[in-house]
Design a protein around this motif. Structure first.
Motif, PDB file in Angstrom:
ATOM      1  N   ASN A 121       0.817  -1.212   0.000  1.00 14.69           N
ATOM      2  CA  ASN A 121       0.000   0.000   0.000  1.00 14.69           C
ATOM      3  C   ASN A 121       0.851   1.264   0.000  1.00 14.69           C
ATOM      4  O   ASN A 121       0.392   2.311   0.429  1.00 14.69           O
ATOM      5  CB  ASN A 121      -0.991   0.004   1.170  1.00 14.69           C
ATOM      6  N   SER A 123      -6.110  -3.958   0.724  1.00  9.22           N
ATOM      7  CA  SER A 123      -5.578  -3.037   1.729  1.00  9.22           C
ATOM      8  C   SER A 123      -6.665  -2.147   2.312  1.00  9.22           C
ATOM      9  O   SER A 123      -6.392  -1.334   3.201  1.00  9.22           O
ATOM     10  CB  SER A 123      -4.464  -2.176   1.135  1.00  9.22           C
ATOM     11  N   ARG A 175      -8.258   0.434   1.198  1.00  3.56           N
ATOM     12  CA  ARG A 175      -7.978   1.851   1.026  1.00  3.56           C
ATOM     13  C   ARG A 175      -8.551   2.358  -0.286  1.00  3.56           C
ATOM     14  O   ARG A 175      -8.710   1.602  -1.240  1.00  3.56           O
ATOM     15  CB  ARG A 175      -6.467   2.109   1.055  1.00  3.56           C
ATOM     16  N   ARG A 195      -7.488   4.930  -3.184  1.00  2.00           N
ATOM     17  CA  ARG A 195      -6.287   5.594  -3.664  1.00  2.00           C
ATOM     18  C   ARG A 195      -6.650   6.582  -4.764  1.00  2.00           C
ATOM     19  O   ARG A 195      -7.586   6.360  -5.546  1.00  2.00           O
ATOM     20  CB  ARG A 195      -5.287   4.557  -4.235  1.00  2.00           C
ATOM     21  N   THR A 245      -3.021   7.788  -0.859  1.00  2.00           N
ATOM     22  CA  THR A 245      -4.181   7.229  -0.164  1.00  2.00           C
ATOM     23  C   THR A 245      -5.024   8.384   0.359  1.00  2.00           C
ATOM     24  O   THR A 245      -4.524   9.226   1.097  1.00  2.00           O
ATOM     25  CB  THR A 245      -3.742   6.334   0.999  1.00  2.00           C
ATOM     26  N   GLY A 304      -9.291   5.480   4.224  1.00  2.00           N
ATOM     27  CA  GLY A 304      -9.124   4.099   4.642  1.00  2.00           C
ATOM     28  C   GLY A 304      -7.748   3.834   5.213  1.00  2.00           C
ATOM     29  O   GLY A 304      -6.768   4.508   4.874  1.00  2.00           O
ATOM     30  N   SER A 305      -7.691   2.822   6.099  1.00  2.00           N
ATOM     31  CA  SER A 305      -6.425   2.494   6.756  1.00  2.00           C
ATOM     32  C   SER A 305      -6.264   0.992   6.967  1.00  2.00           C
ATOM     33  O   SER A 305      -5.196   0.441   6.754  1.00  2.00           O
ATOM     34  CB  SER A 305      -6.333   3.222   8.096  1.00  2.00           C
ATOM     35  N   SER A 306      -7.307   0.327   7.390  1.00  2.00           N
ATOM     36  CA  SER A 306      -7.241  -1.104   7.676  1.00  2.00           C
ATOM     37  C   SER A 306      -8.652  -1.678   7.634  1.00  2.00           C
ATOM     38  O   SER A 306      -9.642  -0.942   7.573  1.00  2.00           O
ATOM     39  CB  SER A 306      -6.612  -1.345   9.050  1.00  2.00           C
ATOM     40  N   THR A 331      -7.749   8.882   6.333  1.00  2.00           N
ATOM     41  CA  THR A 331      -7.236   7.593   6.766  1.00  2.00           C
ATOM     42  C   THR A 331      -7.732   7.175   8.144  1.00  2.00           C
ATOM     43  O   THR A 331      -7.376   6.096   8.636  1.00  2.00           O
ATOM     44  CB  THR A 331      -5.697   7.601   6.742  1.00  2.00           C
ATOM     45  N   SER A 332      -8.561   7.991   8.790  1.00  2.00           N
ATOM     46  CA  SER A 332      -9.219   7.559  10.023  1.00  2.00           C
ATOM     47  C   SER A 332     -10.384   6.625   9.728  1.00  2.00           C
ATOM     48  O   SER A 332     -10.836   5.880  10.607  1.00  2.00           O
ATOM     49  CB  SER A 332      -9.726   8.764  10.817  1.00  2.00           C
ATOM     50  N   GLN A 367     -12.436   3.441   7.968  1.00  2.00           N
ATOM     51  CA  GLN A 367     -12.118   2.041   7.715  1.00  2.00           C
ATOM     52  C   GLN A 367     -13.130   1.441   6.741  1.00  2.00           C
ATOM     53  O   GLN A 367     -14.334   1.725   6.812  1.00  2.00           O
ATOM     54  CB  GLN A 367     -12.129   1.231   9.013  1.00  2.00           C
TER      55      GLN A 367
END
Length: 236
Positions: A41, A72, A74, A76, A87, A90-92, A102-103, A105
């Motif tokens: 990622n 991943s 995410r 992009r 990115t 998304g993060s995980s 990225t906070s 999910q």
């Protein structure tokens, strides 16, 4: 999986198993546009970037590309023609809603669509069975929720609706979102009201009025300039 064109007629393909975005010129020349081929990622430019199962792909009117990176979890963004990969959300794996960048999910983001104003990216969050919204015109990229709750075919608004196996989405001329969900075409309004638009839900091959038509394993959908919906079926 995903496929889209830019303003110069180049075709871009999300090459899922090769972890690359490929470009096909109008002359038929095929190149790797972004992605090293190694699952990951990492952000970067061109082949310095990494993807992990790129699946959905859309390009807006200003040639900004958005990719759902399935494994991943995410979203992009890839610039055209520079191929700079970042990115934006998304993060995980998980489900974090009403948050930013990225906070947020996702769990297996797949099909993508973008609204007619290039402001809202719609994401089918496959393992969460929900359609999520990514507000591109907000400073911190706000991630929200449109419709869905769990696996099924219920109609309704917001979390009252259910989806099962959405493989493609598109925006119609009226601004409604259309999704192919196995043997049905579903319509989702900007307010999240979900209804069956075409197909009985029975797997088959029947032409005719949309209420009695039958489909099987729908895999793609696109709206043309006159408002028609064009569908791709894996099995006819």
């Amino acid at each position: 999986r995903g496929i889209a064109t830019d303003s110069n007629g180049n075709i871009y393909v999300a090459d899922l198993a090769n972890n690359r975005i490929r470009m096909v010129t109008p002359e038929g020349v095929v190149n790797t546009f972004a992605g090293s081929g190694t699952a990951g990622n990492s952000n970067g430019t061109g082949t310095a970037a990494q993807f992990n199962g790129p699946t959905g792909l859309v390009i807006d009117d200003e040639d900004n590309m958005y990719v759902s990176d399935y494994n991943s979890s995410r979203i992009r963004q890839v610039t055209i023609p520079g191929a700079v990969v970042t990115t934006i959300a998304g993060s995980s794996n998980g489900y974090a809603n009403n948050t930013t960048g990225t906070s947020a999910q996702f769990d297996g983001p797949s099909a993508l669509a973008i609204d007619n104003n290039n402001d809202i990216l719609y994401v089918y969050d496959r393992n969460n069975y929900r359609i999520r919204t990514v507000l591109l015109d907000t400073p911190n990229i706000e991630v929200g929720f449109l419709a869905g709750s769990s696996a099924g075919y219920d109609e309704g608004t917001g979390s009252a609706a259910q989806f099962s196996d959405v493989f493609g989405m598109t925006i119609g001329s009226s601004g409604n979102l259309y999704a192919v969900d196995s043997a049905r075409v579903r319509q989702i309004t900007p307010a999240g009201a979900t209804s069956s638009y075409a197909g009985t839900g029975s797997n088959g091959y029947v032409n005719g009025p949309k209420e009695t038509a039958e489909f099987r394993d729908l895999r793609g959908i696109v709206a043309d300039s006159t408002g028609n919906l064009l569908l791709r079926s894996a099995i006819c």
